[in-house]
Design a protein around this motif. Structure first.
Motif, short mmCIF file in Angstrom:
data_model
loop_
_atom_site.label_atom_id
_atom_site.label_comp_id
_atom_site.label_asym_id
_atom_site.label_seq_id
_atom_site.Cartn_x
_atom_site.Cartn_y
_atom_site.Cartn_z
N GLU A 45 0.76 -1.38 0.24
CA GLU A 45 0.22 -0.08 -0.37
C GLU A 45 0.84 0.75 -0.05
OE1 GLU A 45 -0.72 -2.49 1.82
OE2 GLU A 45 -2.51 -3.82 1.06
N ASP A 46 2.02 1.46 0.48
CA ASP A 46 2.70 2.27 1.04
C ASP A 46 3.28 2.44 -0.96
OD1 ASP A 46 2.49 2.95 3.67
OD2 ASP A 46 3.70 1.12 3.76
N ILE A 47 4.17 1.40 -1.56
CA ILE A 47 5.13 1.53 -3.00
C ILE A 47 3.76 1.94 -3.52
CG2 ILE A 47 5.41 1.08 -4.57
CD1 ILE A 47 6.81 -1.36 -2.35
N LEU A 48 2.41 2.08 -3.15
CA LEU A 48 0.83 1.92 -4.63
C LEU A 48 0.94 3.54 -3.79
CD1 LEU A 48 -1.81 -0.04 -4.08
CD2 LEU A 48 -0.69 0.78 -6.38
N LYS A 49 1.25 4.33 -3.18
CA LYS A 49 1.30 5.71 -2.56
C LYS A 49 1.55 6.21 -3.25
CE LYS A 49 -1.83 4.60 1.87
NZ LYS A 49 -1.99 5.04 3.51
N LYS A 50 2.94 5.95 -3.11
CA LYS A 50 3.87 6.88 -3.71
C LYS A 50 4.35 7.06 -5.10
CE LYS A 50 8.34 3.97 -2.69
NZ LYS A 50 9.54 3.63 -1.94
N ASP B 44 -12.76 -4.06 -27.55
CA ASP B 44 -14.26 -3.30 -26.79
C ASP B 44 -13.76 -2.01 -26.04
OD1 ASP B 44 -16.12 -5.66 -26.03
OD2 ASP B 44 -14.41 -6.50 -24.60
N LYS B 45 -15.08 -1.05 -26.47
CA LYS B 45 -14.62 0.78 -26.01
C LYS B 45 -13.87 0.30 -24.75
CE LYS B 45 -17.97 2.82 -29.55
NZ LYS B 45 -18.97 3.59 -29.42
N GLN B 46 -13.12 1.24 -24.86
CA GLN B 46 -12.70 1.86 -23.73
C GLN B 46 -13.30 2.08 -22.32
OE1 GLN B 46 -11.93 4.12 -26.09
NE2 GLN B 46 -11.96 5.78 -25.51
N LYS B 47 -13.06 1.51 -21.03
CA LYS B 47 -14.27 1.72 -19.62
C LYS B 47 -13.91 3.84 -19.59
CE LYS B 47 -15.97 -2.57 -18.54
NZ LYS B 47 -15.50 -3.72 -18.01
N THR B 48 -12.43 3.25 -19.11
CA THR B 48 -11.19 4.87 -18.67
C THR B 48 -10.21 4.82 -18.64
OG1 THR B 48 -11.32 5.46 -16.13
CG2 THR B 48 -11.99 3.34 -16.69
N VAL B 49 -9.46 5.64 -18.79
CA VAL B 49 -8.01 5.56 -18.86
C VAL B 49 -8.10 6.44 -17.50
CG1 VAL B 49 -8.56 6.49 -21.55
CG2 VAL B 49 -8.84 8.11 -20.14
N CYS B 50 -6.03 6.25 -18.06
CA CYS B 50 -5.32 6.94 -16.39
C CYS B 50 -4.21 7.46 -17.55
CB CYS B 50 -4.58 6.29 -16.26
SG CYS B 50 -3.63 4.63 -16.42
N LYS B 51 -3.66 8.75 -16.63
CA LYS B 51 -2.52 9.64 -17.35
C LYS B 51 -0.79 8.95 -16.68
CE LYS B 51 -5.78 11.70 -19.64
NZ LYS B 51 -6.30 13.59 -19.01
N PRO B 52 -0.36 9.36 -17.23
CA PRO B 52 1.00 8.68 -16.49
C PRO B 52 1.08 9.65 -15.27
CG PRO B 52 1.02 9.55 -18.73
CD PRO B 52 -0.12 9.77 -18.76
N GLU B 53 0.81 10.88 -15.01
CA GLU B 53 1.89 11.10 -13.61
C GLU B 53 0.12 11.27 -12.56
OE1 GLU B 53 4.30 13.24 -13.11
OE2 GLU B 53 4.74 12.23 -15.35
N MET B 54 -0.84 10.57 -12.97
CA MET B 54 -1.61 9.29 -11.88
C MET B 54 -1.09 8.46 -11.14
SD MET B 54 -5.41 7.91 -13.20
CE MET B 54 -6.69 7.87 -11.99
N PRO B 55 -1.81 9.27 -9.71
CA PRO B 55 -1.10 7.89 -8.80
C PRO B 55 -1.16 6.94 -8.52
CG PRO B 55 -1.78 10.45 -7.12
CD PRO B 55 -2.12 10.06 -8.88
N LEU B 56 -0.68 5.82 -8.45
CA LEU B 56 -0.58 4.61 -8.97
C LEU B 56 -1.44 3.83 -8.03
CD1 LEU B 56 -0.16 2.23 -10.74
CD2 LEU B 56 1.74 1.77 -8.95
N ALA B 57 -2.14 4.38 -6.75
CA ALA B 57 -3.21 4.04 -5.67
C ALA B 57 -4.36 4.55 -6.83
CB ALA B 57 -2.86 4.88 -4.28
N ALA C 156 -5.09 4.77 -10.12
CA ALA C 156 -5.33 4.18 -11.35
C ALA C 156 -5.63 2.31 -10.61
CB ALA C 156 -4.24 4.10 -11.55
N TYR C 157 -4.87 1.98 -9.47
CA TYR C 157 -5.14 0.94 -9.20
C TYR C 157 -6.74 1.09 -8.73
CZ TYR C 157 -4.60 -3.82 -7.19
OH TYR C 157 -4.48 -4.95 -6.35
N ARG C 158 -7.21 1.87 -8.29
CA ARG C 158 -8.92 1.01 -8.03
C ARG C 158 -9.71 1.55 -8.78
NH1 ARG C 158 -6.99 5.05 -2.73
NH2 ARG C 158 -7.40 6.79 -4.67
N ASP D 260 -13.11 -0.49 -9.86
CA ASP D 260 -14.14 0.65 -10.18
C ASP D 260 -14.91 0.01 -11.28
OD1 ASP D 260 -14.14 1.95 -7.69
OD2 ASP D 260 -12.37 3.65 -8.41
N TYR D 261 -14.56 0.04 -12.28
CA TYR D 261 -14.49 -0.09 -13.62
C TYR D 261 -15.19 -2.24 -14.16
CZ TYR D 261 -14.38 4.45 -14.41
OH TYR D 261 -15.16 5.98 -13.86
N ASP D 262 -14.39 -2.61 -13.21
CA ASP D 262 -14.32 -4.29 -12.77
C ASP D 262 -13.81 -4.24 -14.56
OD1 ASP D 262 -14.97 -6.96 -12.80
OD2 ASP D 262 -17.08 -6.95 -13.69
#
Length: 590
Positions: A440-445, A526-539, A541-543, A547-549
């Motif tokens: 969890e700590d690694i995800l946060k940082k 399949d059409k994409q359900k959601t996207v993420c950005k490179p600078e997005m916190p990994l925690a 993005a992991y959620r 959230d989108y199964d």
């Protein structure tokens, strides 16, 4: 020695009388507790911003509102807050006990014992000799000098676990130095009690012409230590049996844990009774440490999760504890002759701890980082030292009691300010900062762009996890066979992300027959359900996976251009790799 008290405090005159609390009335206690926690937290945050351990900020906040500052806290009120100190020290003992794993003790036991003897006996000898010699030169009273030297020498051996463990926790340290420090600060208070008893037995007849049976005093210490341990183990067993039957109820687990800990602490406080010339009692720190030790070593893994729950409860208690430590210090009571003794005490204690710790580490062949940096982590003093000085103040009230209390109070101020800074320096130089982390700590940082597979970043302009919408299934199969991805982003004619292809899509296409190889990516995606950005916190993005199964999320820039793909199993592989690297680093440190 002349009386060393000066009651002048010009700062205290700044505040109106209404802001000076000595006896609380009604809702004032709520206001005052809120004020102390707020000021302490603010001071801690400010010092943290200045790259200074937050515990120093707590103490400075206490100095400002206490006896040395505006005297918001009167003497009787500071005494009334003693239960806060008792609770804080019990919580510290409980969490320190959690670190005393049997397998670790088996591995480091010889090292702990060698260092413990060195870092207690050497400063005892150094401080006792220095203060005895200088006091005799100044006072020409050998009995007075020997008594003062022995008592201060005994008290100087104690190391405050609170400030030290707070710094270790703040900087998430882990390694041989951290393990040694936790083991030492958990045990050297017992040595301080024993040495103080011996010193008292010698000083009493010298100063007051009355003898105290040494064997009886040593027997009381043996009773206190063994009794405290047995009491703590008993409460630890009771707690483990109660919690064993509780499932998925953190609130109830926390309630029983704190209730058991405070009940044990209360028993220790109420267990004092006189037995001839000796007072028998239990030590609440050692009893609490024994509870933590039992839970950590003799209970089910699910029960051991209670340490995390208790740890969440501790911050406001620690803030109050260190604020009251600072509030007790009164710099306006200091005089030149007293400063000479205080300086000798700090210097001798520092030299003794340094020589003793390094000698013990060398003789037991401790890792190099322990030899070099352990002395920096043993300088703080507070709870036990202040408690012993208070006892000396009562036992020798007509002789050297006042001087001992003032020496310990003033030097506590010095080492509690410098001690945490030195601890930070030691663990930083030892390379142990930031090693006590979880997934969890690694995800946060971490950020999305940090994730890599076998050294290759998943997010780049030339990512192999991207196919064009007009690429055939046959061409895509060739790409799948050369790379580890199970999912690919589909790029449209305009260069934007338009969908995701998985290995399952390929399998379904191939079931059609030869025609399946000529199907296009756009036909099976399949059409994409959601996207993420490179600078997005990994925690964050992991959620998104839950959230989108989904098992895969496209990575895009601000214009929607695909840069790669984030797969759930890839993130988990990255976390496992990072934890494995930390474990390898810890293993290499000894």
């Amino acid at each position: 020695m002349e009386t060393l008290i000066d009651e002048v405090n010009p700062i205290a005159n700044v505040l109106p009388e209404v802001m000076h609390f000595d006896v609380l009335k009604g809702g004032q206690i709520v206001f005052l507790l809120g004020l102390l926690i707020f000021l302490g937290s603010f001071g801690g945050r400010l010092f943290q911003k200045l790259k200074i351990p937050q515990v120093v900020g707590y103490i400075v906040a206490g100095i400002i509102v206490g006896a040395s500052g505006f005297k918001v806290l009167g003497d009787s009120l500071i005494s009334a807050l003693d239960p806060v100190s008792t609770i804080a020290l019990s919580l510290i003992g409980f969490l320190v006990g959690a670190e005393l794993k049997i397998d670790v003790i088996k591995k480091y036991g010889r090292q702990f014992v060698g260092i413990l003897f060195g870092e207690t006996l050497v400063p005892f000898v150094v401080v006792s000799c220095l203060i005895t010699l200088v006091t005799y030169i100044l006072m020409e009273n050998v009995f007075y000098a020997v008594s003062l030297g022995l008592l201060l020498g005994a008290i100087c051996t104690a190391t405050a676990p609170a400030a030290t463990t707070d710094v270790l926790k703040e900087y998430r340290t882990k390694g041989p130095l951290t393990t040694t420090v936790l083991g030492i600060v958990a045990m050297d208070d017992a040595f301080a009690l024993i040495l103080y008893t011996v010193a008292t037995s010698i000083a009493s007849p010298l100063l007051e012409g009355k003898s105290v049976p040494v064997l009886a005093q040593l027997g009381s210490i043996a009773y206190e230590i063994s009794g405290s341990i047995l009491l703590g183990l008993f409460f630890g067993f009771i707690l483990s049996q109660i919690i064993k039957g509780i499932n998925n109820d953190d609130g109830r687990v926390l309630g029983f844990s704190l209730g058991t800990l405070f009940l044990c602490t209360g028993v220790c406080e109420l267990a004092k009774f006189s037995a001839g010339p000796v007072v028998l009692k239990f030590d609440n720190i050692m009893a609490a440490m024994s509870i933590g030790f039992f839970i950590a070593n003799f209970s089910l893994p699910k029960i051991q999760q209670l340490f995390k729950l208790v740890e969440r409860y501790t911050p406001p208690v620690y803030v109050l504890f260190f604020v009251t430590v600072g509030a007790r210090l009164n710099i306006w009571k200091l005089k030149p002759l007293f400063l000479v003794v205080a300086l000798l005490y700090v210097s001798g204690r520092t030299i003794g701890k340094t020589i003793g710790a390094r000698l013990g580490a060398k003789l037991t062949r401790a890792p190099e980082t322990v030899k070099k940096y352990l002395p920096f982590c043993l300088l703080s003093q507070a709870g036990v030292a202040i408690g012993l000085s208070t006892a000396a103040g009562k036992d020798f009230s007509n002789t050297i009691g006042t001087e001992i209390m003032l020496v310990i109070t003033a030097t506590t101020f010095i080492v509690q300010i410098l001690g945490p800074v030195c601890v930070k320096f030691g663990v930083t130089k030892a390379g142990e900062v930031g090693l006590d982390v979880t997934a969890e700590d690694i995800l946060k940082k971490s950020k999305v762009s940090d994730v890599s597979v076998r050294g290759k970043k998943i997010c780049s302009q030339k990512s192999y996890a991207i196919v064009n919408e007009n690429d055939t299934v046959g061409k895509i199969i060739g790409s799948f066979s050369h790379h580890e991805n199970s999912n690919y982003c589909v790029r449209g004619i305009d260069g934007k992300l338009i969908g995701i292809i998985s290995l399952e899509h390929i399998k379904e296409a191939m079931q059609i027959g030869e025609m399946g190889e000529y199907m296009l990516a756009v036909d099976i995606m399949d059409k994409q359900k959601t996207v993420c950005k490179p600078e997005m916190p990994l925690a964050d993005a992991y959620r998104l996976f839950s959230d989108y199964d989904t098992e895969a999320i496209g990575i895009t820039d601000d214009e929607g251009t695909p840069l790669g793909i984030l797969e759930k199993y890839t993130v988990e592989h990255y976390l496992h790799h990072e934890l494995l690297a930390l474990n390898h680093k810890l293993a290499s440190m000894g």
